[in-house]
Design a protein around this motif. Structure first.
Motif, PDB file in Angstrom:
ATOM      1  N   VAL A 122      54.322  -1.852  43.598  1.00  0.00           N
ATOM      2  CA  VAL A 122      53.033  -1.442  44.131  1.00  0.00           C
ATOM      3  C   VAL A 122      53.006  -1.591  45.644  1.00  0.00           C
ATOM      4  N   LYS A 123      53.773  -2.576  46.104  1.00  0.00           N
ATOM      5  CA  LYS A 123      53.740  -2.910  47.516  1.00  0.00           C
ATOM      6  C   LYS A 123      54.241  -1.748  48.381  1.00  0.00           C
ATOM      7  N   ASN A 124      53.505  -1.483  49.423  1.00  0.00           N
ATOM      8  CA  ASN A 124      53.862  -0.424  50.376  1.00  0.00           C
ATOM      9  C   ASN A 124      54.155   0.913  49.706  1.00  0.00           C
ATOM     10  N   ASN A 125      53.463   1.178  48.672  1.00  0.00           N
ATOM     11  CA  ASN A 125      53.708   2.402  47.935  1.00  0.00           C
ATOM     12  C   ASN A 125      52.358   2.995  47.589  1.00  0.00           C
ATOM     13  N   TRP A 126      52.250   4.277  47.600  1.00  0.00           N
ATOM     14  CA  TRP A 126      50.982   4.877  47.187  1.00  0.00           C
ATOM     15  C   TRP A 126      51.182   5.990  46.163  1.00  0.00           C
ATOM     16  N   LYS A 127      52.426   6.417  46.019  1.00  0.00           N
ATOM     17  CA  LYS A 127      52.650   7.594  45.161  1.00  0.00           C
ATOM     18  C   LYS A 127      52.370   7.285  43.686  1.00  0.00           C
ATOM     19  N   TYR A 128      52.589   6.002  43.302  1.00  0.00           N
ATOM     20  CA  TYR A 128      52.383   5.648  41.886  1.00  0.00           C
ATOM     21  C   TYR A 128      50.950   5.864  41.450  1.00  0.00           C
ATOM     22  N   ARG A 129      50.034   5.906  42.423  1.00  0.00           N
ATOM     23  CA  ARG A 129      48.625   6.046  42.053  1.00  0.00           C
ATOM     24  C   ARG A 129      48.298   7.421  41.463  1.00  0.00           C
ATOM     25  N   SER A 130      49.233   8.355  41.618  1.00  0.00           N
ATOM     26  CA  SER A 130      48.990   9.660  40.988  1.00  0.00           C
ATOM     27  C   SER A 130      49.092   9.536  39.467  1.00  0.00           C
ATOM     28  N   GLN A 131      49.615   8.380  38.993  1.00  0.00           N
ATOM     29  CA  GLN A 131      49.713   8.161  37.548  1.00  0.00           C
ATOM     30  C   GLN A 131      48.512   7.364  37.024  1.00  0.00           C
ATOM     31  N   ILE A 132      47.563   7.054  37.901  1.00  0.00           N
ATOM     32  CA  ILE A 132      46.432   6.218  37.495  1.00  0.00           C
ATOM     33  C   ILE A 132      45.119   6.968  37.698  1.00  0.00           C
ATOM     34  N   ASN A 133      44.236   6.822  36.719  1.00  0.00           N
ATOM     35  CA  ASN A 133      42.842   7.243  36.919  1.00  0.00           C
ATOM     36  C   ASN A 133      41.994   5.998  37.029  1.00  0.00           C
ATOM     37  N   TYR A 134      41.104   5.983  37.980  1.00  0.00           N
ATOM     38  CA  TYR A 134      40.341   4.750  38.200  1.00  0.00           C
ATOM     39  C   TYR A 134      38.861   5.059  38.282  1.00  0.00           C
ATOM     40  N   LEU A 135      38.097   4.231  37.587  1.00  0.00           N
ATOM     41  CA  LEU A 135      36.644   4.329  37.657  1.00  0.00           C
ATOM     42  C   LEU A 135      36.121   3.070  38.333  1.00  0.00           C
ATOM     43  N   PRO A 136      35.676   3.193  39.585  1.00  0.00           N
ATOM     44  CA  PRO A 136      35.232   1.978  40.283  1.00  0.00           C
ATOM     45  C   PRO A 136      33.884   1.488  39.771  1.00  0.00           C
ATOM     46  N   GLN A 137      33.607   0.234  40.064  1.00  0.00           N
ATOM     47  CA  GLN A 137      32.385  -0.394  39.562  1.00  0.00           C
ATOM     48  C   GLN A 137      31.124   0.233  40.143  1.00  0.00           C
ATOM     49  N   ILE A 138      31.088   0.292  41.474  1.00  0.00           N
ATOM     50  CA  ILE A 138      29.941   0.930  42.110  1.00  0.00           C
ATOM     51  C   ILE A 138      30.469   2.216  42.719  1.00  0.00           C
ATOM     52  N   ALA A 139      29.850   3.296  42.384  1.00  0.00           N
ATOM     53  CA  ALA A 139      30.343   4.541  42.961  1.00  0.00           C
ATOM     54  C   ALA A 139      29.295   5.101  43.889  1.00  0.00           C
ATOM     55  N   ASP A 140      29.707   5.331  45.098  1.00  0.00           N
ATOM     56  CA  ASP A 140      28.811   6.015  46.018  1.00  0.00           C
ATOM     57  C   ASP A 140      29.655   7.031  46.755  1.00  0.00           C
ATOM     58  N   PHE A 141      29.044   8.123  47.091  1.00  0.00           N
ATOM     59  CA  PHE A 141      29.812   9.218  47.678  1.00  0.00           C
ATOM     60  C   PHE A 141      29.164   9.657  48.977  1.00  0.00           C
ATOM     61  N   PRO A 142      29.925  10.388  49.798  1.00  0.00           N
ATOM     62  CA  PRO A 142      29.324  10.928  51.026  1.00  0.00           C
ATOM     63  C   PRO A 142      28.118  11.792  50.657  1.00  0.00           C
ATOM     64  N   GLY A 143      27.008  11.500  51.281  1.00  0.00           N
ATOM     65  CA  GLY A 143      25.746  12.102  50.858  1.00  0.00           C
ATOM     66  C   GLY A 143      25.629  13.596  51.040  1.00  0.00           C
ATOM     67  N   ASN A 144      26.334  14.138  52.007  1.00  0.00           N
ATOM     68  CA  ASN A 144      26.108  15.544  52.329  1.00  0.00           C
ATOM     69  C   ASN A 144      26.991  16.505  51.561  1.00  0.00           C
ATOM     70  N   ILE A 145      27.812  15.945  50.663  1.00  0.00           N
ATOM     71  CA  ILE A 145      28.718  16.818  49.901  1.00  0.00           C
ATOM     72  C   ILE A 145      28.086  17.114  48.546  1.00  0.00           C
ATOM     73  N   ARG A 146      28.263  18.327  48.074  1.00  0.00           N
ATOM     74  CA  ARG A 146      27.729  18.708  46.769  1.00  0.00           C
ATOM     75  C   ARG A 146      28.682  18.231  45.674  1.00  0.00           C
ATOM     76  N   VAL A 147      28.121  18.071  44.475  1.00  0.00           N
ATOM     77  CA  VAL A 147      28.892  17.571  43.338  1.00  0.00           C
ATOM     78  C   VAL A 147      30.143  18.425  43.131  1.00  0.00           C
ATOM     79  N   LYS A 148      29.938  19.736  43.172  1.00  0.00           N
ATOM     80  CA  LYS A 148      31.035  20.679  42.969  1.00  0.00           C
ATOM     81  C   LYS A 148      32.148  20.443  44.002  1.00  0.00           C
ATOM     82  N   GLU A 149      31.686  20.253  45.240  1.00  0.00           N
ATOM     83  CA  GLU A 149      32.654  20.055  46.321  1.00  0.00           C
ATOM     84  C   GLU A 149      33.432  18.757  46.143  1.00  0.00           C
ATOM     85  N   LEU A 150      32.739  17.724  45.645  1.00  0.00           N
ATOM     86  CA  LEU A 150      33.415  16.448  45.427  1.00  0.00           C
ATOM     87  C   LEU A 150      34.546  16.632  44.421  1.00  0.00           C
TER      88      LEU A 150
END
Lengths: 412, 260, 236
Positions: free
Chosen positions: C65-93
């Motif tokens: 996991v260390k110094n690596n980010w590519k493995y995350r393409s194998q993971i789906n993650y649902l965070p505890q609190i989800a907040d998104f940039p306010g000005n983007i539409r759901v579709k765009e997200l």
């Protein structure tokens, strides 16, 4: 056309001045081929008509009253060998000549035209190029220097001369000349009762106009532009300065006008625009500054040392970084009824005069006087804030230094 | 990074605040050019506003954006994206949208007024370039502050303090130092001190190119050398670039080592 | 699937994970439980690379996991609190996340499942908490990944959405994905989880199936069983 009128007038003058006077023609194919020959054979009050051509001559001595009149701008080429004309007789006129290649020397001040101990001279319509000194008047009075063009190409102060120099000369009129690219455009030393008007002095290495120990002179309607240091008036009395324009003397040590040890002068209706310092005043007393315009200068007026009884009235101070700077006491100098573009007061009784006084010395200007390096804080928010607080309640700046009757509108 | 930048940028240019910022400059530009009718005068007035306002807006926008998008950032962190890309993307998104507001807001009135016929075009471009640099610098600084402070209020407070320090307090301390040590030669010191504050640096850079530089050169030989030649200009530009790179570098460094 | 070795994590002086070892095999639904502050979220974030451990190694799908980010393409993650940039539409997200991951998705089905069509053109700042959570769930299940991590997935969901969520989780399990869940709704855990791990004071206190948990604590009720380990641990 102009040429014709001048010739006509000269002829008239010559014909009136004595029946004996006659015209001698000098040209390539003429009997008289050089100016020196002409002078040698001429009688007093003769006119030498110098035709178009190039005359390679220098050290020409004019020792009798003569008129040298150039026809179609003949060129006298000094070949850098020395002085060109030396006038040692009264009533000499030089008109319409073009002089180039005056010799440069570190030991003698070679001039294109030098007038020595002679009166009633007239030097007109002369064009000087590639020169060292231009027109040098030495102990010569009652003359006129007009409509000449002095176009130097000076690079360094130590090996360049002045355009028009007056030394121990009185009652001379200097009018309508253009002087550029020399050390001092016009230089006066021990020259009294001189009138300098409608000249244009620009791009000179040092001063556009320079007075030393000269009294009762006046200069009017001149333009001084982009000179190394501006115009300097030093150690002189009763000088009148009217309607001149001092412009773009921008340099790290430049000013529009420098007054040093000047007494009883009148400075009226001049315009000082875009100079590092509009007027730099040192130890000068009893000077009236009236109806002048100070526009976009670094400092409009910088007063140093003790100056007494100066009056600033009806001037316009427009967009200068600093209006007034003092490094000494206000003494009895007066600021009255000037227009200040930075003035933010009001005029409730609508008499055209602001109801609250204007303090032209900003705190910042006071600080810069004390420690000059603080100038790097120019236009910073902090300075604006403390300037504002100082304006509201003055602590550091002299309380009395104020224009109690500031004008609401520009004086035209 | 490009994608994050793109989305952050789109997100921001659609925000009300971007419009207000843009409209402010637009209005300012029109008022200055059409009432004043003197471009070089307007450039000086604009300079006074830009060197104070741009850092403030950059700081506040940077901090606000960072804290507001914290949860979203977490979502992105779980995606197969490099950390540095996420933060650089967001940073450049904020900085570029602010810069765009500035450049368009002032540029439109200038162009309409007839900039291309004016010889102030160089001064004006320099003003905009400096404004852009200040945006980059202060947004980066505020991102740094936000990254180091989990507490929103604290981060916000520090940012405003930073601005206040750079815009006002620094110059005050600078001035006091100059006055306290006035017997010593201070020209080198004051030039160096100017370099250590991006606001002072920008102000100097613009003054250098205005006629007023002669006024600054009046003080002495070192000032004359600095303000009278191109030396000062080149050094100032290099320092501004350094001022931009350092906080961005620290931003990446911090972001790589932070827990979310 | 996931291998955690001797994992240590400190926040300042507060030691959250103290030498945690964990081996999770492919397939199945695993619930990570524990009292507040026991390090559940920290563990998950360590796996995701969001929190950097002080010591220890983590491998996901045999990738460090260390110094690596590519493995995350194998993971789906649902965070505890989800907040998104306010000005983007759901579709765009949705299209943005798809754009970022460059993987095939099945967002259409999910949007239909959670009834999000009316919100597609709405700006994210205008959505209610529950709707945001639904958007969040769609994002987490959009892609086919061998590992799915759900941090408190039930937050703010209405009963219908909760049923859909459970259905989704089961479907994923059928496909052979590994699913990691934290939740404090025991009923939900009991219903969905096959295995649980119980974290306490930065270590794994219990690891095993729900049945073995009930057996070892002697309680027939799952909730009571969990409470029982909590109390024994406090007593001990």
């Amino acid at each position: 056309m102009r040429q014709i009128i001048i010739i006509f007038l000269t002829c008239l003058f010559v014909s009136l001045s004595g029946l004996k006077a006659q015209s001698l023609v000098i040209c390539d194919q003429c009997e008289l081929k050089t100016i020196k020959e002409g002078i040698a054979v001429a009688q007093d009050h003769d006119t030498l008509l110098i035709r178009k051509g190039t005359y390679r001559e220098f050290n020409i001595l004019i020792d009798k009253p003569l008129t040298l009149l150039g026809v179609d701008s003949p060129v006298i080429d000094g070949q850098d060998k020395g002085e060109i004309f030396r006038i040692v007789s009264d009533s000499v006129t030089i008109d319409g000549l073009s002089i180039i290649n005056v010799g440069t020397s570190y030991t003698s001040d070679y001039a294109a035209i030098r007038v020595v101990k002679s009166d009633h001279f007239a030097i007109r319509n002369v064009v000087l190029e590639k020169l060292f000194f231009g027109i040098y008047l030495e102990r010569s009075n009652n003359g006129i220097v007009s409509n000449n063009k002095i176009l130097g190409d000076a690079q360094d102060e130590y090996n360049s001369g002045n355009g028009i120099q007056l030394w121990y000369s009185k009652n001379v009129v200097v009018e309508g000349n253009i002087v550029q690219g020399v050390r001092d455009g016009i230089y006066l030393e021990f020259a009294d009762n001189i009138s300098i008007s409608k000249n244009h002095s620009r791009d000179n290495l040092r001063y556009g106009l320079h007075f030393m120990f000269s009294n009762d002179d006046s200069y009017e309607d001149n333009i001084f532009e982009n000179n190394g240091a501006g115009v300097a008036v030093m150690f002189s009395k009763r000088i009148k300065m009217e309607r001149n324009i001092f412009r773009r003397n921008w340099g790290t040590a430049s000013f529009g006008l420098l007054l040093k040890e000047i007494n009883d002068a009148e400075i009226l209706g001049n315009t000082f625009e875009k100079n590092t310092i509009g007027i730099n005043v040192e130890g000068s007393n009893r000077i009236n500054y009236l109806n002048n315009n100070f526009v976009e200068n670094g400092w409009a007026v910088k007063i140093m040392g003790a100056c007494y009884t100066n009056t600033f009235r009806n001037n316009n101070f427009i967009y200068n970084s600093f209006d007034i700077s003092y490094n000494s006491k206000l003494n009895d100098n007066v600021f009255d009824q000037n227009y200040w573009s930075d003035y933010t007061g009001y005029d409730l009784d609508r008499d055209g005069i602001g109801d609250v006084p204007y303090r032209p010395v900003k705190l910042f200007s006071y600080i810069v006087n004390r420690s000059p390096e603080t100038i790097v804080l120019l236009r910073s928010l902090f300075m604006d804030i403390i300037d504002f607080s100082e304006k509201v309640s003055p602590v550091f700046t002299p309380d009395k230094l104020a224009d109690t009757r500031p004008l609401m509108k520009k004086k035209i | 990074m490009g994608k994050i930048l793109k989305y952050s940028f789109y997100d921001l240019i659609r925000s009300r605040w971007s419009y207000i910022y843009f409209m402010f400059y637009l209005l300012l530009g029109f008022v200055l050019f059409f009432l004043n009718n003197d471009v070089s005068k307007a450039v000086i007035t604009l300079m006074n506003i830009i060197i104070v306002l741009v850092p403030l807006i950059g700081t506040i926008f940077g901090v606000m954006y960072y804290y507001n998008s914290r949860e979203f950032t977490e979502l992105l962190l779980a995606q197969p994206i490099k950390r540095s890309s996420i933060f650089l993307g967001q940073y450049f998104g904020v900085a570029s949208s602010l810069t765009l507001s500035l450049v368009l807001g002032l540029g439109i009135p200038f162009v309409l007024y007839g900039l291309f016929r004016s010889d102030a075009i160089f001064d004006f471009s320099l003003l905009l370039i400096t404004g852009a640099f200040l945006t980059l610098i202060f947004t980066a600084l505020s991102f740094n502050i936000a990254l180091s402070n989990e507490n929103k209020i604290k981060g916000f407070g520090y940012s405003v303090l930073l601005w206040l320090f750079m815009a006002v307090i620094y110059d005050g301390l600078f001035l006091i130092t100059l006055i306290l040590f006035e017997e010593y030669p201070l020209d080198t010191f004051s030039l160096v001190a100017t370099m250590f504050n991006p606001i002072d640096l920008s102000r100097t850079l613009i003054l250098l190119k205005l006629d007023i530089s002669a006024l600054l050169g009046y003080t002495g030989a070192i000032f004359k050398q600095f303000f009278g030649t191109n030396t000062g200009f080149v050094i100032s530009i290099l320092m501004l670039i350094l001022w931009t790179i350092l906080p961005i570098w620290r931003l990446v460094y911090k972001a790589k080592r932070k827990d979310f | 699937m996931i291998r955690v070795e001797n994992l240590h994590k400190k926040y300042g002086r507060n030691e959250v994970l103290k030498g945690l070892d964990l081996q999770i095999n492919s397939g199945g639904i695993l619930a990570v439980l524990g009292p507040n502050g026991s390090g559940k979220t920290t563990l998950i974030k360590c796996i995701l690379g969001m929190v950097l451990p002080n010591k220890g190694d983590i491998h996901v799908l045999d990738m460090p996991v260390k110094n690596n980010w590519k493995y995350r393409s194998q993971i789906n993650y649902l965070p505890q609190i989800a907040d998104f940039p306010g000005n983007i539409r759901v579709k765009e997200l949705f299209s943005m996340i798809k754009d970022l991951r460059q993987q095939t998705d099945r967002k259409e089905d999910l949007i239909a499942l959670f009834g999000l069509q009316p919100f597609l053109n709405k700006k994210l700042s205008t959505l209610s908490g529950g709707t945001k959570q639904k958007v969040n769930i769609v994002l987490a299940f959009m892609f086919d990944s061998p590992l799915i991590i759900l941090d408190e997935p039930t937050n703010g969901l209405d009963p219908a959405a909760l049923i859909s969520l459970k259905k989704l989780i089961r479907e994923e399990k059928e496909k052979g994905s590994t699913i990691l869940i934290t939740s404090h709704i025991m009923q939900f855990v009991e219903e969905i989880a096959e295995e649980i791990i119980y974290l306490l004071e930065g270590k794994i206190y219990f690891e095993g199936s729900i049945a073995s948990l009930k057996k070892s604590t002697g309680k027939s009720n799952f909730e009571h069983a969990i409470a029982a380990i909590a109390t024994t641990s406090i007593d001990g």
